[in-house]
Scaffold this motif. Structure first.
Motif, mmCIF file in Angstrom:
data_model
loop_
_atom_site.group_PDB
_atom_site.id
_atom_site.type_symbol
_atom_site.label_atom_id
_atom_site.label_comp_id
_atom_site.label_asym_id
_atom_site.label_seq_id
_atom_site.Cartn_x
_atom_site.Cartn_y
_atom_site.Cartn_z
ATOM 1 N N GLY A 286 3.257 0.611 -1.289
ATOM 2 C CA GLY A 286 3.355 0.202 0.102
ATOM 3 C C GLY A 286 2.454 -0.998 0.318
ATOM 4 O O GLY A 286 2.770 -2.117 -0.071
ATOM 5 N N ASP A 287 1.290 -0.771 0.920
ATOM 6 C CA ASP A 287 0.287 -1.820 1.076
ATOM 7 C C ASP A 287 -0.346 -2.084 -0.290
ATOM 8 O O ASP A 287 -0.992 -1.197 -0.850
ATOM 9 C CB ASP A 287 -0.780 -1.375 2.074
ATOM 10 N N PRO A 288 -0.187 -3.297 -0.855
ATOM 11 C CA PRO A 288 -0.722 -3.549 -2.192
ATOM 12 C C PRO A 288 -2.221 -3.314 -2.314
ATOM 13 O O PRO A 288 -2.714 -2.990 -3.404
ATOM 14 C CB PRO A 288 -0.382 -5.028 -2.435
ATOM 15 N N ARG A 289 -2.960 -3.469 -1.211
ATOM 16 C CA ARG A 289 -4.414 -3.328 -1.258
ATOM 17 C C ARG A 289 -4.862 -1.867 -1.267
ATOM 18 O O ARG A 289 -6.028 -1.583 -1.544
ATOM 19 C CB ARG A 289 -5.037 -4.046 -0.054
ATOM 20 N N GLN A 290 -3.964 -0.967 -0.954
ATOM 21 C CA GLN A 290 -4.324 0.440 -0.952
ATOM 22 C C GLN A 290 -4.300 0.989 -2.376
ATOM 23 O O GLN A 290 -3.349 0.746 -3.120
ATOM 24 C CB GLN A 290 -3.372 1.242 -0.066
ATOM 25 N N PRO A 291 -5.340 1.721 -2.780
ATOM 26 C CA PRO A 291 -5.334 2.269 -4.140
ATOM 27 C C PRO A 291 -4.243 3.306 -4.337
ATOM 28 O O PRO A 291 -3.689 3.843 -3.364
ATOM 29 C CB PRO A 291 -6.730 2.903 -4.264
#
Length: 237
Positions: free
Chosen positions: A79-84
């Motif tokens: 989803g959000d690329p920055r989320q692990p």
């Protein structure tokens, strides 16, 4: 044969892991795909919006490999690329139960389409002579034969910025980019990446580019060139 101009994100992630690491006949990771490459990470997870690709190292205990596979099957598409990765803590805990985690790599990955912009006032050259690299980039000079194609911006007879093939497979090459500190901020990194990618494409392979999240300068090069994001890869050793 010219590479597919629009491969799927899952195809790209599969091509990337096959380029970064050597595999055994069962598809398990063995070593890093470079001259003298050491052991591959114990786990690779590549997340894309269309699903995930993962690989485990060949020497993991069978019980651990089964546990990790079960955890990885629970991982959500990107989803959000920055989320692990949502399974990150569980993966680390399973690995730590057998041996300490020594290194974690996490970062975005792009492929380089045809026609990326290159500053017309900078003309990188193809490097055939390792002498051009020895002062500023001795590692690339030593491995030049395996790093082909290698292109550089040359000033006063020496390379000051280079992009070489850090790892290569039959289907792709992964960019390795460096610029000497005093020559940064001049657009040299973007110029050598664009020139390198054109050479890789002419050789019939896909040019790939990836970096870690802390490397904001490398991410800026990707934005400047308009590279096509396809996913985030995680390596745990």
């Amino acid at each position: 044969m010219r590479p597919d101009p629009a491969p799927s994100v899952l195809d790209l992630m599969t091509i990337q892991v096959e380029t970064l690491f050597r595999h055994d006949p069962a598809g398990r990771l063995t070593t890093v795909n470079e001259p003298g490459g050491g052991p591959a990470p114990r786990l690779f997870l590549g997340r894309t919006a269309a699903g995930n690709v993962w690989r485990l190292r060949h020497d993991l205990p069978l019980a651990l490999a089964a546990e990790l596979s079960g955890i990885l099957a629970d991982e959500s598409p990107l989803g959000d690329p920055r989320q692990p990765a949502v399974t990150y803590e569980r993966l680390v805990a399973a690995l730590e139960a057998v041996a300490p985690v020594e290194r974690v790599w996490d970062g975005p990955a792009w492929w380089i389409p045809e026609g990326v912009d290159m500053r017309c006032d900078i003309t990188p050259i193809v490097v055939d002579d390792p002498a051009l690299l020895r002062d500023g980039f001795p590692g690339w000079a030593r491995d030049l034969a395996a790093a082909s194609p290698c292109v550089a911006v040359v000033v006063d007879g020496a390379a000051v910025a280079v992009c070489c093939s850090a790892r290569t497979s039959p289907r792709a090459s992964e960019a390795g980019v460096e610029t000497l500190e005093r020559y940064r901020g001049r657009g040299y990194a973007s110029a050598v990446v664009a020139a390198w990618a054109a050479k890789v494409r002419r050789a019939g392979r896909l040019p790939l580019y990836s970096t870690s999240w802390p490397n904001v300068a490398s991410q800026a090069v990707a934005r400047r060139l308009g590279l096509r994001f396809y996913g985030v890869d995680l390596h745990i050793t």
